[in-house]
Scaffold this active site. Structure first.
Site, PDB file in Angstrom:
ATOM      1  N   ASP A   1     -12.082 -10.594  -2.677  1.00  0.00           N
ATOM      2  CA  ASP A   1     -13.398 -10.123  -2.204  1.00  0.00           C
ATOM      3  C   ASP A   1     -14.539 -10.204  -3.227  1.00  0.00           C
ATOM      4  OD1 ASP A   1     -12.375  -9.595   0.274  1.00  0.00           O
ATOM      5  OD2 ASP A   1     -11.883  -7.520  -0.180  1.00  0.00           O
TER       6      ASP A   1
ATOM      7  N   ARG B 260       0.886  -1.158   0.000  1.00  0.00           N
ATOM      8  CA  ARG B 260       0.000   0.000   0.000  1.00  0.00           C
ATOM      9  C   ARG B 260       0.925   1.210   0.000  1.00  0.00           C
ATOM     10  NH1 ARG B 260      -3.779  -3.834   2.560  1.00  0.00           N
ATOM     11  NH2 ARG B 260      -5.315  -3.936   0.898  1.00  0.00           N
TER      12      ARG B 260
ATOM     13  N   ASP C   8     -15.814  -8.023  -5.181  1.00  0.00           N
ATOM     14  CA  ASP C   8     -16.740  -6.912  -4.938  1.00  0.00           C
ATOM     15  C   ASP C   8     -16.631  -5.818  -5.999  1.00  0.00           C
ATOM     16  OD1 ASP C   8     -14.198  -6.143  -4.268  1.00  0.00           O
ATOM     17  OD2 ASP C   8     -14.721  -5.230  -2.354  1.00  0.00           O
TER      18      ASP C   8
ATOM     19  N   ARG D 268     -14.766  -7.003   4.412  1.00  0.00           N
ATOM     20  CA  ARG D 268     -15.021  -5.830   5.251  1.00  0.00           C
ATOM     21  C   ARG D 268     -16.292  -5.115   4.829  1.00  0.00           C
ATOM     22  NH1 ARG D 268      -9.510  -2.828   4.873  1.00  0.00           N
ATOM     23  NH2 ARG D 268      -9.514  -4.295   3.161  1.00  0.00           N
TER      24      ARG D 268
HETATM   25  P1  ADP Z   1      -6.939  -2.567  -3.354  1.00  0.00           P
HETATM   26  O1  ADP Z   1      -6.386  -2.300  -4.709  1.00  0.00           O
HETATM   27  O2  ADP Z   1      -6.807  -4.015  -2.982  1.00  0.00           O
HETATM   28  O3  ADP Z   1      -8.327  -2.013  -3.181  1.00  0.00           O
HETATM   29  P2  ADP Z   1      -5.834  -0.362  -1.723  1.00  0.00           P
HETATM   30  O4  ADP Z   1      -7.152   0.274  -1.468  1.00  0.00           O
HETATM   31  O5  ADP Z   1      -4.874  -0.467  -0.610  1.00  0.00           O
HETATM   32  O6  ADP Z   1      -5.980  -1.852  -2.294  1.00  0.00           O
HETATM   33  O7  ADP Z   1      -5.138   0.450  -2.915  1.00  0.00           O
HETATM   34  C1  ADP Z   1      -3.878   0.082  -3.381  1.00  0.00           C
HETATM   35  C2  ADP Z   1      -3.026   1.309  -3.647  1.00  0.00           C
HETATM   36  O8  ADP Z   1      -3.585   2.080  -4.701  1.00  0.00           O
HETATM   37  C3  ADP Z   1      -2.904   2.287  -2.488  1.00  0.00           C
HETATM   38  O9  ADP Z   1      -1.956   1.888  -1.532  1.00  0.00           O
HETATM   39  C4  ADP Z   1      -2.466   3.553  -3.209  1.00  0.00           C
HETATM   40  O10 ADP Z   1      -1.092   3.522  -3.521  1.00  0.00           O
HETATM   41  C5  ADP Z   1      -3.251   3.452  -4.515  1.00  0.00           C
HETATM   42  N1  ADP Z   1      -4.466   4.267  -4.433  1.00  0.00           N
HETATM   43  C6  ADP Z   1      -5.637   3.951  -3.844  1.00  0.00           C
HETATM   44  N2  ADP Z   1      -6.535   4.959  -3.937  1.00  0.00           N
HETATM   45  C7  ADP Z   1      -5.916   5.938  -4.619  1.00  0.00           C
HETATM   46  C8  ADP Z   1      -6.282   7.262  -5.051  1.00  0.00           C
HETATM   47  N3  ADP Z   1      -7.504   7.762  -4.813  1.00  0.00           N
HETATM   48  N4  ADP Z   1      -5.367   7.980  -5.723  1.00  0.00           N
HETATM   49  C9  ADP Z   1      -4.134   7.501  -5.979  1.00  0.00           C
HETATM   50  N5  ADP Z   1      -3.719   6.278  -5.605  1.00  0.00           N
HETATM   51  C10 ADP Z   1      -4.584   5.500  -4.934  1.00  0.00           C
END
Ligand code: ADP
Length: 323
Positions: free
Chosen positions: A128, A72, A130, A172
């Site tokens: 997930d 992340r 989702d 979640r």
């Molecule tokens: P997932 O892809 O499993 O939903 P995360 O929500 O942790 O996992 O998102 C992964 C990564 O994508 C984040 O750590 C961040 O680097 C990037 N990211 C998420 N949301 C944004 C955003 N609004 N703008 C820029 N980068 C984002």
């Protein structure tokens, strides 16, 4: 397009490696140079690139996790972070990106591609299931299989001791794993964030089951269930209904690991292949999905602004079959 970068980001999911393999092999088949970005967006910012010749993805189709690692990355949420990422991409001569992850990953991809005009294709890799725009995500089937294996094992001890088990599974915001694994594991009740949990009716259902001479009961609880998760509900039920010896098992991260199922490997292979072909055909800014067993593209902006619709019919089936 001469050079494509691929990364995995957000939560890891079984089948990500099978997908990396498909992306790399398809690219090489079409004479494209393939590059891996380590640790998701963090590697873009920190300049961590690795060449991916065909042999780099040998012997990984069956492995869980991701050889490219995932992370992340808060810095990518800032304009400065993304600027750094773009400069590194340019220096590498990378023309397009394939990102494998969940909706957070796609949010990042969407902003980045808009700001710097980088062609991006997103591939849904998350246990997930989702995401809007695909019937299945890579990893969901494997996670479900891990959960039902655990439930089957728990049922043996539950039945031998007249026990009531609350099994907490991942999810979640969405109860899809709970719903699928709950049905497949023959659970007595499934508690999910999408529906309110009525403790009264749960208890009367468990009491009915006991009257019908059920020797054990298994209640599957999604971690995001609104009244407080498996531990809290189990406490509440234990206080008011003492027919069974009540236990709680939180499955946790074992659901993330393991060798991907055949379904996830084939899904990952199809999506990886289609993502590269899409870029070659000048398709960009989209998430690839599988809808009615066909590859299907959804605008990234749409994929991140909507949720996959809740399957009321599955919930109904779960209720009918658990009498
Ligand atoms: P997932 O892809 O499993 O939903 P995360 O929500 O942790 O996992 O998102 C992964 C990564 O994508 C984040 O750590 C961040 O680097 C990037 N990211 C998420 N949301 C944004 C955003 N609004 N703008 C820029 N980068 C984002």
């Amino acid at each position: 397009i001469n050079k494509i970068g691929v990364l995995t980001s957000g939560g890891d999911a079984p089948g990500m490696n099978a997908c990396i393999r498909a992306v790399v092999r398809t690219g090489i088949y079409y004479n494209i140079e393939m590059v891996g970005v380590m640790k998701g967006y963090q590697g873009l910012i920190d300049n961590e690139f690795i060449p991916l010749p065909s042999h780099a993805v040998s012997n990984i189709i069956q492995r869980g996790g991701t050889i490219l690692k995932t992370a992340r990355c808060m810095e990518f949420k800032t304009k400065e972070g993304r600027e750094k990422a773009f400069r590194n991409l340019q220096a590498q001569g990378i023309d397009a990106l394939i990102v494998i992850g969940g909706d957070g990953t796609f949010s990042g991809a969407e902003v980045f591609s808009r700001e710097f005009n980088v062609p991006v294709i997103g591939i849904p890799g998350t246990i997930d299931n989702d995401l809007f725009g695909t019937d299945f995500t890579i990893g969901f089937d494997t996670a479900n299989n891990s959960v039902i294996q655990a439930i089957d094992q728990i049922r043996d001890t539950a039945a031998s001791h007249n026990r009531l088990f609350f099994v907490e599974v991942m999810g979640r915001d969405a109860g899809v794993i709970a719903l699928w694994a709950g049905i497949a594991g023959g659970s007595e009740a499934i508690l999910i964030p999408e529906k309110e949990t009525a403790i009264e009716s749960l208890i009367s259902k468990l009491a009915e089951g006991a009257e019908n001479q059920k020797s054990s009961s298994i209640v599957v609880v999604a971690e995001g269930e609104k009244s407080g998760g498996a531990l809290k509900i189990a406490e509440e039920v234990k206080r008011r209904f003492d027919h069974y010896d009540t236990k709680v098992t939180v499955l946790g991260h074992l659901q993330r690991g393991g060798s991907p199922t055949c379904f996830d490997r084939v899904l990952a292979s199809r999506m990886g292949y289609a993502a590269v072909k899409a870029l070659l055909n000048n398709v960009e800014g989209k998430m690839i999905g599988m809808v009615n067993n066909r590859m299907h593209f959804t605008e990234l902006s749409l994929a991140i602004s909507r949720h996959s619709p809740f399957d009321e019919e599955l919930a109904e089936i779960a209720a009918v079959l658990s009498i």
